[in-house]
Design a protein around this motif. Structure first.
Motif, mmCIF file in Angstrom:
data_model
loop_
_atom_site.group_PDB
_atom_site.id
_atom_site.type_symbol
_atom_site.label_atom_id
_atom_site.label_comp_id
_atom_site.label_asym_id
_atom_site.label_seq_id
_atom_site.Cartn_x
_atom_site.Cartn_y
_atom_site.Cartn_z
ATOM 1 N N TYR A 22 0.859 -1.193 0.000
ATOM 2 C CA TYR A 22 0.000 0.000 0.000
ATOM 3 C C TYR A 22 0.888 1.234 0.000
ATOM 4 O O TYR A 22 1.544 1.540 0.988
ATOM 5 N N LEU A 82 -14.588 5.624 -16.286
ATOM 6 C CA LEU A 82 -14.368 4.166 -16.248
ATOM 7 C C LEU A 82 -12.910 3.755 -16.486
ATOM 8 O O LEU A 82 -12.371 2.970 -15.690
ATOM 9 N N SER A 92 -5.148 -2.116 -7.759
ATOM 10 C CA SER A 92 -5.403 -2.486 -6.359
ATOM 11 C C SER A 92 -5.509 -4.002 -6.202
ATOM 12 O O SER A 92 -5.047 -4.555 -5.199
ATOM 13 N N ARG A 129 -9.227 -1.347 2.206
ATOM 14 C CA ARG A 129 -7.940 -0.635 2.131
ATOM 15 C C ARG A 129 -8.140 0.799 1.670
ATOM 16 O O ARG A 129 -7.364 1.678 2.030
ATOM 17 N N SER A 130 -9.206 1.048 0.882
ATOM 18 C CA SER A 130 -9.446 2.408 0.397
ATOM 19 C C SER A 130 -9.868 3.337 1.532
ATOM 20 O O SER A 130 -9.855 4.550 1.369
ATOM 21 N N SER A 133 -7.538 6.246 2.403
ATOM 22 C CA SER A 133 -7.541 7.524 1.664
ATOM 23 C C SER A 133 -8.862 8.270 1.831
ATOM 24 O O SER A 133 -8.989 9.416 1.402
ATOM 25 N N TRP A 141 -12.457 9.989 -1.463
ATOM 26 C CA TRP A 141 -11.191 9.261 -1.371
ATOM 27 C C TRP A 141 -10.145 10.220 -1.941
ATOM 28 O O TRP A 141 -10.160 10.515 -3.143
ATOM 29 N N HIS A 160 -21.468 3.597 -11.814
ATOM 30 C CA HIS A 160 -22.087 3.089 -10.592
ATOM 31 C C HIS A 160 -23.280 3.955 -10.181
ATOM 32 O O HIS A 160 -23.378 5.114 -10.572
ATOM 33 N N LEU A 168 -21.999 2.555 0.452
ATOM 34 C CA LEU A 168 -20.534 2.487 0.430
ATOM 35 C C LEU A 168 -19.926 3.666 1.197
ATOM 36 O O LEU A 168 -18.996 3.482 2.001
ATOM 37 N N HIS A 252 -22.132 -4.460 -5.806
ATOM 38 C CA HIS A 252 -21.077 -4.123 -6.757
ATOM 39 C C HIS A 252 -21.086 -5.088 -7.943
ATOM 40 O O HIS A 252 -20.977 -4.673 -9.096
HETATM 41 C C1 0VO Z 1 -8.522 1.695 -4.090
HETATM 42 C C2 0VO Z 1 -9.833 3.696 -4.055
HETATM 43 C C3 0VO Z 1 -9.663 2.369 -4.430
HETATM 44 C C4 0VO Z 1 -15.754 1.207 -6.740
HETATM 45 C C5 0VO Z 1 -16.828 0.495 -5.965
HETATM 46 C C6 0VO Z 1 -11.104 4.415 -4.389
HETATM 47 C C7 0VO Z 1 -15.555 0.686 -7.980
HETATM 48 C C8 0VO Z 1 -14.824 1.295 -9.094
HETATM 49 C C9 0VO Z 1 -14.760 0.750 -10.330
HETATM 50 C C10 0VO Z 1 -15.105 2.365 -6.082
HETATM 51 C C11 0VO Z 1 -15.901 3.279 -5.419
HETATM 52 C C12 0VO Z 1 -15.279 -0.541 -10.913
HETATM 53 C C13 0VO Z 1 -15.746 -0.356 -12.351
HETATM 54 C C14 0VO Z 1 -7.528 2.329 -3.329
HETATM 55 C C15 0VO Z 1 -7.689 3.662 -2.962
HETATM 56 C C16 0VO Z 1 -8.847 4.333 -3.318
HETATM 57 C C17 0VO Z 1 -6.641 4.379 -2.142
HETATM 58 O O1 0VO Z 1 -6.923 4.252 -0.783
HETATM 59 C C18 0VO Z 1 -6.289 1.576 -2.916
HETATM 60 O O2 0VO Z 1 -6.331 0.253 -3.229
HETATM 61 O O3 0VO Z 1 -11.805 3.665 -5.364
HETATM 62 C C19 0VO Z 1 -13.156 3.587 -5.369
HETATM 63 C C20 0VO Z 1 -13.741 2.517 -6.036
HETATM 64 C C21 0VO Z 1 -15.324 4.342 -4.779
HETATM 65 C C22 0VO Z 1 -13.947 4.512 -4.754
HETATM 66 C C23 0VO Z 1 -14.130 -1.516 -10.914
HETATM 67 O O4 0VO Z 1 -16.354 -1.078 -10.189
HETATM 68 C C24 0VO Z 1 -14.494 -2.892 -11.292
HETATM 69 C C25 0VO Z 1 -16.402 0.895 -12.638
HETATM 70 C C26 0VO Z 1 -16.290 -0.370 -4.900
#
Ligand code: 0VO
Length: 282
Positions: A22, A82, A92, A129-130, A133, A141, A160, A168, A252
């Motif tokens: 991370y 996207l 990730s 883990r997110s 942030s 985030w 989404h 979420l 999801h």
């Molecule tokens: C990872 C993030 C992620 C989501 C729903 C913030 C999905 C996104 C895309 C989402 C929602 C898809 C397709 C990390 C950090 C921040 C840093 O801490 C580190 O690993 O990402 C987010 C993701 C909100 C924020 C992917 O569903 C298949 C559109 C869970």
């Protein structure tokens, strides 16, 4: 209960595994395809009525040709975030795999079970883990600069919907309020991974054994390291989070399936994402 030397070592191993996988400076994010956000222009805000818009904005009284209208630009704009978010989640997943490989007991499972556990828990561990942030300041985030600050609207521009995003964000806020120690945060991710009830798991007993060892370590850690004033019910609240993650995972999956069907540019979804979350065209 008090922490045994072996449990201390386990916690140290998990913390090191997390630190190695991370990067809290988020310096790799500039390598993803860039985020594209609706520019807030009138054309963008009215992207759902491109024909009305163009008639109101010109002296013409005829409908523009479909191809000349904003319809395509508007439709294309719909999934504008996207590519970036798909790259972020794919990246990730790679980090989660690296973390899993360093958890004692994971490598000893057969490859099929390793795959089953990762496929089922990847999005849950990413959500967990997110939280690092996530900031309650503006419910985003925040991964460095404004370019890499993700708000609800940005995730909606990846396709989404609020049915996922509202619970979420609530989840993220409640996680933040638990104010977990790093040891508790990494134990929760490991416990989530080692869930014996995931689809396709063969050696459920081995997975359960490891999970029980992790939960026992978490209970002991909370009992002897967490300040008396805030440890009340903490273990129970953490277990509750695992239940909430299951339902976020389910929603999801549904929305991902829809997004992957709607995506016109199939290259928007990296191959690892298609393998882990499913490929509707396969
Ligand atoms: C990872 C993030 C992620 C989501 C729903 C913030 C999905 C996104 C895309 C989402 C929602 C898809 C397709 C990390 C950090 C921040 C840093 O801490 C580190 O690993 O990402 C987010 C993701 C909100 C924020 C992917 O569903 C298949 C559109 C869970």
């Amino acid at each position: 209960p008090q922490l045994l030397e072996e449990q201390e070592r386990l916690i140290a191993t998990l913390i090191e595994a997390h630190r190695k996988t991370y990067d809290a400076s988020y310096s790799d994010f500039s390598q993803f395809r860039p985020p594209k956000r609706g520019d807030g222009s009138p054309e963008c805000r009215n992207a759902t009525n491109p024909f009305l818009m163009s008639l109101l904005n010109s002296d013409m009284d005829e409908l523009p040709k479909a191809s000349a209208s904003g319809a395509e630009a508007a439709a294309g704009d719909e999934l504008s975030m996207l590519p970036h978010l798909a790259d972020l989640v794919s990246y990730s997943i790679q980090k989660v795999i690296g973390f899993a490989k360093m958890i004692p007991g994971f490598k000893e499972l057969c490859t099929e079970d390793q795959i089953s556990l990762l496929k089922a828990s990847a999005i849950e561990i990413i959500i967990l883990r997110s939280n690092e942030s996530f900031t309650m300041e503006d419910n985003s985030w925040t991964c460095g600069s404004n370019e890499f600050k993700y708000q609800i609207g940005d995730v909606m521009q990846a396709g989404h919907k609020l049915e996922l995003l509202e619970p979420l964000v609530k989840f993220q806020v409640n996680m933040k309020k638990l104010d977990l120690h790093e040891a508790e945060h990494v134990l929760l991710m490991a416990i989530c991974l080692f869930s014996p009830d995931r689809p396709g798991v063969q050696d459920r007993c081995r997975v359960e054994e490891v999970q029980e060892h992790l939960t026992e370590t978490l209970r002991a850690y909370i009992a002897c390291r967490h300040p008396l004033s805030c440890k009340h019910m903490l273990y129970a609240k953490m277990v509750e989070k695992l239940t909430e993650l299951r339902s976020l995972n389910e929603e999801h999956s549904k929305q991902y399936l829809q997004i992957s069907q709607d995506a016109v540019n199939k290259e928007d979804l990296p191959p690892l994402l298609l393998e882990v979350f499913g490929n509707p065209t396969a």
